[in-house]
Each structure stands twice: as structure tokens, then as C-alpha cells.
Design a protein around this motif. Structure first.
Motif, PDB file in Angstrom:
ATOM      1  N   ARG A   3       2.795   0.462   4.398  1.00  0.00           N
ATOM      2  CA  ARG A   3       4.383   0.244   3.732  1.00  0.00           C
ATOM      3  C   ARG A   3       4.887  -0.732   4.760  1.00  0.00           C
ATOM      4  O   ARG A   3       5.615  -1.585   4.100  1.00  0.00           O
ATOM      5  CB  ARG A   3       5.082   1.618   3.862  1.00  0.00           C
ATOM      6  CG  ARG A   3       4.477   2.760   2.942  1.00  0.00           C
ATOM      7  CD  ARG A   3       5.467   3.967   2.920  1.00  0.00           C
ATOM      8  NE  ARG A   3       5.093   4.909   2.058  1.00  0.00           N
ATOM      9  CZ  ARG A   3       4.679   6.192   2.497  1.00  0.00           C
ATOM     10  NH1 ARG A   3       4.555   6.243   4.157  1.00  0.00           N
ATOM     11  NH2 ARG A   3       4.154   7.051   1.822  1.00  0.00           N
ATOM     12  N   GLU A   4       4.876  -0.595   6.127  1.00  0.00           N
ATOM     13  CA  GLU A   4       5.529  -1.932   6.776  1.00  0.00           C
ATOM     14  C   GLU A   4       4.857  -3.201   6.280  1.00  0.00           C
ATOM     15  O   GLU A   4       5.411  -4.175   6.128  1.00  0.00           O
ATOM     16  CB  GLU A   4       5.449  -1.655   8.312  1.00  0.00           C
ATOM     17  CG  GLU A   4       6.266  -0.337   8.705  1.00  0.00           C
ATOM     18  CD  GLU A   4       7.700  -0.568   8.386  1.00  0.00           C
ATOM     19  OE1 GLU A   4       8.077  -1.765   8.639  1.00  0.00           O
ATOM     20  OE2 GLU A   4       8.404   0.267   8.133  1.00  0.00           O
ATOM     21  N   LYS A   5       3.523  -3.155   6.431  1.00  0.00           N
ATOM     22  CA  LYS A   5       2.888  -4.468   6.107  1.00  0.00           C
ATOM     23  C   LYS A   5       3.244  -4.876   4.734  1.00  0.00           C
ATOM     24  O   LYS A   5       3.341  -6.203   4.239  1.00  0.00           O
ATOM     25  CB  LYS A   5       1.171  -4.316   6.048  1.00  0.00           C
ATOM     26  CG  LYS A   5       0.518  -5.432   5.854  1.00  0.00           C
ATOM     27  CD  LYS A   5       0.820  -6.564   6.779  1.00  0.00           C
ATOM     28  CE  LYS A   5       0.072  -7.887   6.627  1.00  0.00           C
ATOM     29  NZ  LYS A   5       0.420  -8.942   7.769  1.00  0.00           N
ATOM     30  N   LEU A   6       3.411  -4.133   3.588  1.00  0.00           N
ATOM     31  CA  LEU A   6       3.949  -4.624   2.367  1.00  0.00           C
ATOM     32  C   LEU A   6       5.182  -4.876   2.165  1.00  0.00           C
ATOM     33  O   LEU A   6       5.304  -6.322   1.532  1.00  0.00           O
ATOM     34  CB  LEU A   6       3.893  -3.149   1.324  1.00  0.00           C
ATOM     35  CG  LEU A   6       4.558  -3.489  -0.004  1.00  0.00           C
ATOM     36  CD1 LEU A   6       3.564  -4.425  -0.814  1.00  0.00           C
ATOM     37  CD2 LEU A   6       4.461  -2.052  -0.691  1.00  0.00           C
ATOM     38  N   ARG A   7       6.137  -4.702   3.195  1.00  0.00           N
ATOM     39  CA  ARG A   7       7.541  -5.279   3.016  1.00  0.00           C
ATOM     40  C   ARG A   7       7.392  -6.517   3.891  1.00  0.00           C
ATOM     41  O   ARG A   7       7.852  -7.701   3.360  1.00  0.00           O
ATOM     42  CB  ARG A   7       8.381  -4.049   3.909  1.00  0.00           C
ATOM     43  CG  ARG A   7       8.714  -3.124   3.286  1.00  0.00           C
ATOM     44  CD  ARG A   7       9.595  -2.238   4.097  1.00  0.00           C
ATOM     45  NE  ARG A   7       9.948  -0.605   3.563  1.00  0.00           N
ATOM     46  CZ  ARG A   7       9.330   0.139   4.032  1.00  0.00           C
ATOM     47  NH1 ARG A   7       8.648   0.116   4.990  1.00  0.00           N
ATOM     48  NH2 ARG A   7       9.916   1.483   3.625  1.00  0.00           N
TER      49      ARG A   7
ATOM     50  N   ASP B 243       1.726   4.776   6.644  1.00  0.00           N
ATOM     51  CA  ASP B 243       3.197   4.161   7.105  1.00  0.00           C
ATOM     52  C   ASP B 243       2.987   2.425   7.493  1.00  0.00           C
ATOM     53  O   ASP B 243       3.794   1.693   7.177  1.00  0.00           O
ATOM     54  CB  ASP B 243       3.429   4.962   8.303  1.00  0.00           C
ATOM     55  CG  ASP B 243       4.000   6.226   7.823  1.00  0.00           C
ATOM     56  OD1 ASP B 243       4.294   6.682   6.644  1.00  0.00           O
ATOM     57  OD2 ASP B 243       3.744   7.310   8.705  1.00  0.00           O
ATOM     58  N   ALA B 244       1.773   2.413   8.162  1.00  0.00           N
ATOM     59  CA  ALA B 244       1.733   0.912   8.617  1.00  0.00           C
ATOM     60  C   ALA B 244       1.407   0.128   7.242  1.00  0.00           C
ATOM     61  O   ALA B 244       1.867  -0.955   7.338  1.00  0.00           O
ATOM     62  CB  ALA B 244       0.349   0.857   9.533  1.00  0.00           C
TER      63      ALA B 244
ATOM     64  N   LEU C  70       5.434   2.167  -1.648  1.00  0.00           N
ATOM     65  CA  LEU C  70       3.926   2.293  -1.183  1.00  0.00           C
ATOM     66  C   LEU C  70       3.651   3.894  -1.357  1.00  0.00           C
ATOM     67  O   LEU C  70       4.257   4.426  -0.482  1.00  0.00           O
ATOM     68  CB  LEU C  70       3.129   1.587  -0.185  1.00  0.00           C
ATOM     69  CG  LEU C  70       1.664   1.598  -0.163  1.00  0.00           C
ATOM     70  CD1 LEU C  70       1.228   0.261   0.337  1.00  0.00           C
ATOM     71  CD2 LEU C  70       1.181   2.762   0.919  1.00  0.00           C
ATOM     72  N   ASP C  71       2.783   4.352  -2.195  1.00  0.00           N
ATOM     73  CA  ASP C  71       2.426   6.186  -2.109  1.00  0.00           C
ATOM     74  C   ASP C  71       1.169   6.386  -2.394  1.00  0.00           C
ATOM     75  O   ASP C  71       0.399   5.332  -3.189  1.00  0.00           O
ATOM     76  CB  ASP C  71       3.434   6.506  -3.258  1.00  0.00           C
ATOM     77  CG  ASP C  71       5.042   6.394  -2.836  1.00  0.00           C
ATOM     78  OD1 ASP C  71       5.503   6.817  -1.916  1.00  0.00           O
ATOM     79  OD2 ASP C  71       5.540   5.450  -3.767  1.00  0.00           O
TER      80      ASP C  71
ATOM     81  N   VAL D 222      -3.961   4.431  -3.184  1.00  0.00           N
ATOM     82  CA  VAL D 222      -2.716   4.035  -2.722  1.00  0.00           C
ATOM     83  C   VAL D 222      -2.125   3.164  -3.750  1.00  0.00           C
ATOM     84  O   VAL D 222      -2.753   1.917  -4.303  1.00  0.00           O
ATOM     85  CB  VAL D 222      -2.551   3.590  -1.483  1.00  0.00           C
ATOM     86  CG1 VAL D 222      -1.381   3.154  -0.969  1.00  0.00           C
ATOM     87  CG2 VAL D 222      -3.360   4.451  -0.285  1.00  0.00           C
ATOM     88  N   ARG D 223      -0.977   3.306  -4.382  1.00  0.00           N
ATOM     89  CA  ARG D 223      -0.090   2.460  -5.250  1.00  0.00           C
ATOM     90  C   ARG D 223       0.887   1.749  -4.500  1.00  0.00           C
ATOM     91  O   ARG D 223       1.840   2.347  -3.890  1.00  0.00           O
ATOM     92  CB  ARG D 223       0.404   3.531  -6.365  1.00  0.00           C
ATOM     93  CG  ARG D 223       1.016   2.300  -7.416  1.00  0.00           C
ATOM     94  CD  ARG D 223       1.734   3.273  -8.358  1.00  0.00           C
ATOM     95  NE  ARG D 223       2.849   3.778  -7.892  1.00  0.00           N
ATOM     96  CZ  ARG D 223       3.862   4.533  -8.460  1.00  0.00           C
ATOM     97  NH1 ARG D 223       3.754   4.915  -9.546  1.00  0.00           N
ATOM     98  NH2 ARG D 223       4.867   4.943  -7.693  1.00  0.00           N
ATOM     99  N   ALA D 224       0.679   0.473  -4.762  1.00  0.00           N
ATOM    100  CA  ALA D 224       1.888  -0.397  -4.229  1.00  0.00           C
ATOM    101  C   ALA D 224       2.664  -0.866  -5.476  1.00  0.00           C
ATOM    102  O   ALA D 224       2.294  -1.162  -6.377  1.00  0.00           O
ATOM    103  CB  ALA D 224       1.421  -1.678  -3.437  1.00  0.00           C
ATOM    104  N   LEU D 225       4.151  -0.560  -5.329  1.00  0.00           N
ATOM    105  CA  LEU D 225       5.072  -1.022  -6.357  1.00  0.00           C
ATOM    106  C   LEU D 225       5.814  -2.267  -6.142  1.00  0.00           C
ATOM    107  O   LEU D 225       6.441  -2.327  -4.826  1.00  0.00           O
ATOM    108  CB  LEU D 225       5.783   0.116  -6.874  1.00  0.00           C
ATOM    109  CG  LEU D 225       6.826  -0.134  -8.094  1.00  0.00           C
ATOM    110  CD1 LEU D 225       7.062   1.504  -8.745  1.00  0.00           C
ATOM    111  CD2 LEU D 225       8.359  -0.371  -7.535  1.00  0.00           C
TER     112      LEU D 225
END
Length: 364
Positions: A266-270, A263-264, A286-287, A298-301
Motif C-alpha cells: 500500500r505504501e509503495k502504491l502511494r 501494508d508495504a 490496495l486490498d 491483490v487489487r490496486a485501485l
């Protein structure tokens, strides 16, 4: 005295008249270019100054050479040479004028249309059309030059009589060349690939730099040039990242520990994407896509407006995410398990164990 003055007047007058007419024409073109700055036609026509003056000079000398009475023993040869120069300069001038008109039409089209894909398509078509026009004019000029020789005119009938057989032989001999030429026309008007498109060919990523009737040049990301026949693009699959809309979706993979804070991340990616100018804002995510006994994948799109920007976004996300994990969550980075293996439990004397057939057995 007359034998000296006559050639000077004829030849010198032709050259002087050529210079004066060429200067006046160039002056008019410069004024027209300054008056009509919205079109590059007049400026492009000035590129034909040299062939234009050659045409004038050759025509004037060809028409007035008999009056000069100079080198009369070689009159036929000099007249033939002037005719050849006139034909060649006319062909050169026609090509320059056609190039100016075509380039002006392309510039006007590029200003009126903002779609880069359509502009690249027209640019490819225009460049190939100009090559075809230049080839046709060149062939016609060479044919006209050959026909000025009496021997070639006499042999014309026999050449035409055997044209069918020669055509078949030439077609068989030049089969690959003709196939490349037809492939070049198919690429130009079939909108398969255009100058400026981003393509992947044989695992090489690059940009289409030049398209001719026979070959195509791809400039790779490390400034190498790959030249291949255009028939390759009509017979084998390739990736065209600029086909349709140039927007692209990119993927960045991370291998992290099972305890990584997803979850962290995902926030960092944004946060990373908000500060990245190359991100177009269409999508991000991110999943967890896979797990192994030691790590999870983990995949970042991410998305961007074209291939260059998607590369920038991917490397930015990869670099800043790894740096953030190493600083804020070092436990989330992949680790190699170096603990000693746990030994099996010791066997207790007198304990009962199961026999292979499932029945209980007693140790002696």
C-alpha cells in the motif's frame, strides 16, 4: 476582320473581367482576414475562390455569348453547357460559403466553452449538418440541371403523378439506407456518441474518428480503422468512456504469495502514484480481494482524468510494483510448491480401528 475581333473581345473580355473581379475580391478578403484575426471567416471564404470565378466567368459568357457570333450552328448546345456550368458552380460556391459560416460558428463556440464533451457534441452535429446541407444543395443543383432540358420538363408531370408509388418502392428498396440516415441524425442530436469519444465496440477499444449519415469509423489503439453502420449504435449496447465526465477508475490485479507484505505494498502504491503525472490524485487503494491454495489476489485501485491517462497509470503501477517486489520482497512472488507429498502414517500391528458402523474392531 470583324468576325475575328468580336469573339476575341467577348470571350477575352469575359475572362479578363473574371480575373480582375476575382483578384479584387480575394484582396479584400485577405485584408479583412488580417484586420479581424479573431475570426477565421474571411480566411475560410477564400476557399471559394475557384467556384466564385467559375460563377463569374460562366455568367458573363452566358450573357454575352450571343454577341460573339461564334459557332452559331452550335449556339444552343454551348448555351446549355454554360448554363450547366453556372448551376454547378453556384452550388459549389453555396456549399463553400455554408461550410465557412458553420466552421466559424464552431470555432467561436469551441473558444467560449471549455467543456470538451460539449465541444465534441457540437462538432459532431456541425459535421452532420454540413453533410445534409451539401446533399440538399447537390440534389437541388442536379434537379435544376435536369430541368434545363426540354425533354425532362415534359416528363416532369408524369414523374410527379407517379411520385407516390415511386416513393413507396424507393422506401422499401432503401430501407437500410434510410434507417442508417435516421440513426445518424439520432446520434448527432441525441448525444449518444461524438467525434473524439473513446468507445469499446465488439471488444475493440478505440476513438471515434468520423461520423456520417450512414457509417461511423473507429480508430483503434493500434491504428486500425473499424467502419460500421451508424444503426449499430442505436440497436446494440456499447461502452462510451467519454460519456458524461471523462474521469475514469482503473484496476490492477496482482497474484502474490500469502506471505506478501500488503501494508508495504500500500505504501509503495502511494509512492508510485505520487511520481506518476497521469494520476489525478482523486483516489487510490490496495486490498486483498481473493485467495487460492497457492496465492492471494491483490487489487490496486487508481484514478485518472481520462481513458488515455488511466492506461498510463495502470501500466506504470503494474511495472513498478512487480519490479519492487522482485527486488525488495522476492518471497512475495507466486511460487510453485515442488515438495514431496507427505505419506500417510504407517499402520501399527494390533491397533484397533473403527468399523463402518462405528463399533471398534480387532485385527486378527
Amino acid at each position: 476582320m470583324e468576325n475575328l475581333i468580336r469573339p476575341v473581345i467577348v470571350v477575352g473580355g469575359s475572362v479578363l473581367l473574371t480575373v480582375l473581379i476575382g483578384w479584387a475580391t480575394d484582396l479584400l478578403l485577405r485584408k479583412a482576414d488580417a484586420r479581424h484575426s479573431e475570426t477565421p471567416l474571411w480566411g475560410l471564404l477564400r476557399r471559394g475562390r475557384i467556384p466564385y470565378q467559375l460563377v463569374l466567368c460562366a455568367a458573363l459568357l452566358r450573357g454575352s455569348y450571343d454577341q460573339a457570333q461564334l459557332l452559331e450552328d452550335h449556339r444552343t448546345g454551348i448555351g446549355q453547357a454554360l448554363t450547366l456550368v453556372l448551376i454547378g458552380s453556384v452550388a459549389w460556391l453555396v456549399i463553400r460559403i455554408a461550410a465557412a459560416v458553420v466552421e466559424t460558428s464552431y470555432s467561436r463556440y469551441a473558444r467560449m466553452h471549455r467543456d470538451p464533451a460539449r465541444v465534441r457534441r457540437v462538432r459532431t452535429q456541425v459535421s452532420l449538418i454540413m453533410r445534409v446541407v451539401a446533399a440538399i444543395v447537390g440534389v437541388m443543383a442536379v434537379a435544376a440541371m435536369l430541368l434545363t432540358f426540354p425533354a425532362m420538363r415534359a416528363a416532369g408531370a408524369s414523374l410527379l403523378a407517379s411520385a407516390g408509388i415511386l416513393g413507396i418502392v424507393a422506401g422499401v428498396a432503401a430501407q437500410s439506407t434510410l434507417s442508417n440516415m435516421f440513426a445518424g441524425l439520432q446520434i448527432a442530436f441525441g448525444d449518444m456518441v461524438r467525434i473524439g469519444d473513446t468507445v469499446v465496440v465488439d471488444g475493440e477499444w478505440g476513438t471515434v474518428e468520423e461520423i456520417t449519415l450512414t457509417f461511423l469509423t473507429v480508430r483503434t489503439w493500434d491504428e486500425r480503422r473499424i467502419t460500421m453502420p451508424v444503426s449499430y449504435f442505436t440497436s446494440k449496447p456499447f461502452e462510451n468512456w467519454s460519456r458524461g465526465t471523462p474521469q475514469m477508475t482503473g484496476i490492477v490485479y496482482f497474484h502474490v504469495d500469502h506471505t506478501a507484505p500488503v501494508d508495504a505494498m500500500r505504501e509503495k502504491l502511494r509512492d508510485i502514484l505520487r511520481e506518476c503525472p497521469a494520476w489525478d490524485g482523486r483516489a487510490c487503494g490496495l486490498d486483498v480481494t481473493d485467495t487460492t491454495p497457492n496465492t492471494m489476489q491483490v487489487r490496486a485501485l487508481v484514478t485518472a482524468k481520462d481513458a488515455d491517462d488511466i492506461w498510463t497509470v495502470r501500466v506504470t503501477v503494474r511495472e513498478q510494483m512487480v519490479r519492487w517486489l522482485a527486488k525488495e520482497h522476492p518471497y512475495a512472488l507466486p511460487r510453485v510448491n515442488t515438495a514431496d507429498a507427505t505419506p500417510p502414517p504407517a499402520r501399527i500391528p494390533g491397533a484397533r480401528s473403527s468399523s463402518p458402523d462405528g463399533a471398534a474392531a480387532h485385527h486378527p
